[in-house]
Motif scaffolding. Structure first.
Motif, PDB file in Angstrom:
ATOM      1  N   GLU A  43       0.830  -1.211   0.000  1.00 44.77           N
ATOM      2  CA  GLU A  43       0.000   0.000   0.000  1.00 44.77           C
ATOM      3  C   GLU A  43       0.858   1.252   0.000  1.00 44.77           C
ATOM      4  O   GLU A  43       0.550   2.223  -0.703  1.00 44.77           O
ATOM      5  N   LYS A  44       1.900   1.252   0.796  1.00 46.27           N
ATOM      6  CA  LYS A  44       2.773   2.423   0.840  1.00 46.27           C
ATOM      7  C   LYS A  44       3.385   2.692  -0.518  1.00 46.27           C
ATOM      8  O   LYS A  44       3.421   3.835  -0.991  1.00 46.27           O
ATOM      9  N   THR A  45       3.850   1.654  -1.174  1.00 37.42           N
ATOM     10  CA  THR A  45       4.478   1.815  -2.489  1.00 37.42           C
ATOM     11  C   THR A  45       3.456   2.254  -3.525  1.00 37.42           C
ATOM     12  O   THR A  45       3.701   3.168  -4.324  1.00 37.42           O
ATOM     13  N   TYR A  46       2.289   1.635  -3.510  1.00 39.77           N
ATOM     14  CA  TYR A  46       1.259   1.916  -4.513  1.00 39.77           C
ATOM     15  C   TYR A  46       0.724   3.338  -4.367  1.00 39.77           C
ATOM     16  O   TYR A  46       0.595   4.076  -5.351  1.00 39.77           O
ATOM     17  N   GLY A 100       4.735  10.760  -4.913  1.00 38.42           N
ATOM     18  CA  GLY A 100       5.730  10.918  -3.861  1.00 38.42           C
ATOM     19  C   GLY A 100       5.111  11.386  -2.562  1.00 38.42           C
ATOM     20  O   GLY A 100       3.918  11.638  -2.464  1.00 38.42           O
ATOM     21  N   ALA A 101       5.923  11.533  -1.532  1.00 38.97           N
ATOM     22  CA  ALA A 101       5.457  11.919  -0.206  1.00 38.97           C
ATOM     23  C   ALA A 101       5.228  13.426  -0.147  1.00 38.97           C
ATOM     24  O   ALA A 101       5.645  14.195  -0.995  1.00 38.97           O
ATOM     25  N   GLY A 102       4.560  13.853   0.925  1.00 41.03           N
ATOM     26  CA  GLY A 102       4.295  15.264   1.112  1.00 41.03           C
ATOM     27  C   GLY A 102       2.828  15.572   0.883  1.00 41.03           C
ATOM     28  O   GLY A 102       2.236  15.144  -0.104  1.00 41.03           O
ATOM     29  N   ARG A 112      -9.080  -2.568  -0.306  1.00 42.71           N
ATOM     30  CA  ARG A 112      -7.717  -2.052  -0.196  1.00 42.71           C
ATOM     31  C   ARG A 112      -6.779  -3.175  -0.619  1.00 42.71           C
ATOM     32  O   ARG A 112      -7.222  -4.256  -1.005  1.00 42.71           O
ATOM     33  N   SER A 113      -5.500  -2.946  -0.551  1.00 40.18           N
ATOM     34  CA  SER A 113      -4.563  -4.007  -0.905  1.00 40.18           C
ATOM     35  C   SER A 113      -4.760  -5.210   0.012  1.00 40.18           C
ATOM     36  O   SER A 113      -5.120  -5.050   1.186  1.00 40.18           O
TER      37      SER A 113
END
Length: 374
Positions: A60-63, A70-72, A204-205
């Motif tokens: 999930e974090k990668t997707y 990207g982050a932010g 969700r994943s």
């Protein structure tokens, strides 16, 4: 359900199968649109997700980082659409969408430890209620809860219904790998039924116990993993006897039922076959109905992200327009594509009205939109 000849239904779907094709039947007067799976967030919530809470899988974090650029909290156009109400209203106006039923984007409060998740849910719901008060004819909303804290979830369901006047509840599938058929979540299901709060079960994943084979080729996200996760979750609820125990519970599943309607015959057939051969040894329980029949008594589906006239025709034939709601899946899908799809669908006036707004209006008790007279 309006009765159709099968060949007529399928032929009509094929005639309008390309999105943007000339309308096979004009819908007049213009049928209002209430879109029922429309994600939102706040910058604070997105920043909290960027910190990588423990309830998010690595997939999930990668997707989500890939989708968002990207982050932010302000990292991408997707974030802007999730968090900016003015931008959302402008896109709704540009595409003729009258109302969004807002729900927090995945994974919602379920990404956080129990007490923190309950706090996040309360904060999100207070903010959502404020958005609706500011734009009562444009937005309705689904309350977020943190199922990993069942006691707090029950209290939040009651608060969302009685104090915030929200229209239902969103649960983003598993919570730390646990599913709603498990006994610890029975108080949540009882509260949903008691408060007459429909549950939108969003995928969700897959959970960490399930994710392995999905980690290659991008299969863990919306390409396939979301549907696999969402369909398994609902089938667990059906076969776990949830709807026999809570017969007035209403559940909504997106993406044209996450594929389950296409397996109705197979699932019913195998259930009958296995029960006749001692299926209890596999953990099967006797159900009051065949598995598919709960889609006529407890379950609704939406069109989110599945803009195919052939698929719509099939679901109309086996479920009826009374069980289908229009949805976009904004901002993950394009509003213009979803609207072209539904506007060019071969539908009677009454079925167009049911799918486009009346079912949502009834199911979610939406009272504010200025809608045409019956």
């Amino acid at each position: 359900m309006t009765q159709f000849d099968r060949r007529t239904v399928i032929a009509g779907a094929l005639a309008g199968s390309i999105i943007g094709a000339e309308d096979a039947r004009a819908q007049s007067p213009r049928v209002p649109l209430i879109a029922t799976e429309e994600a939102y967030a706040t910058p604070e919530f997105m920043a909290a997700l960027d910190a990588g809470p423990p309830g998010m899988t690595q997939a999930e974090k990668t997707y989500t980082a890939l989708l968002r650029g990207g982050a932010g909290a302000g990292a991408s156009e997707l974030n802007r659409k999730l968090c900016n109400i003015d931008a959302r209203l402008a896109e709704m106006d540009a595409n003729g969408v009258d109302m969004h039923l807002l729900s927090v984007t995945i994974p919602g409060p379920q990404a956080f430890p129990p007490k923190e998740g309950a706090r996040v849910a309360r904060s999100l719901n207070d903010g959502l209620a404020a958005i609706i008060r500011a734009h009562p004819t444009r937005f309705a909303g689904l309350a977020a809860i943190a199922p990993q804290d069942p006691e707090a979830s029950v209290a939040e369901i009651e608060r969302a219904r009685k104090d915030l006047a929200l229209n239902g509840v969103i649960i983003n599938s598993h919570s730390f790998g646990e599913y709603l058929d498990e006994p610890k979540f029975r108080p949540i299901l009882a509260a949903l039924e008691a408060q007459d709060m429909p549950l939108y079960l969003h995928p969700r994943s897959p959970s960490q116990a399930m994710i392995g084979p999905y980690e290659n080729y991008g299969l863990s996200g919306a390409l396939w993993g979301y549907g696999a996760d969402g369909s398994m979750h609902l089938l667990r609820m059906i076969f776990g006897g949830v709807f026999d125990e809570f017969p007035r519970l209403k559940v909504v599943l997106g993406h044209m039922g996450e594929g389950i309607p296409y397996y109705f015959m197979r699932v019913d057939n195998r259930y009958r076959n296995l029960m006749a051969r001692g299926g209890e040894k596999l953990g099967l329980k006797p159900l009051k109905q065949l598995p598919s029949q709960y889609f006529k008594s407890n379950i609704y589906i939406t069109t989110s992200g599945t803009f195919s006239h052939q698929v719509l025709a099939y679901c109309l034939e086996i479920l009826g327009a009374e069980r289908i709601l229009f949805a976009i899946d904004y901002p993950y899908e394009r509003s213009e594509e979803a609207v072209r799809f539904i506007r060019s669908a071969t539908l009677s006036q009454i079925d167009a009205e049911r799918i486009c707004f009346r079912n949502a209006q009834t199911l979610f008790r939406i009272k504010n939109p200025v809608l045409p007279k019956s």
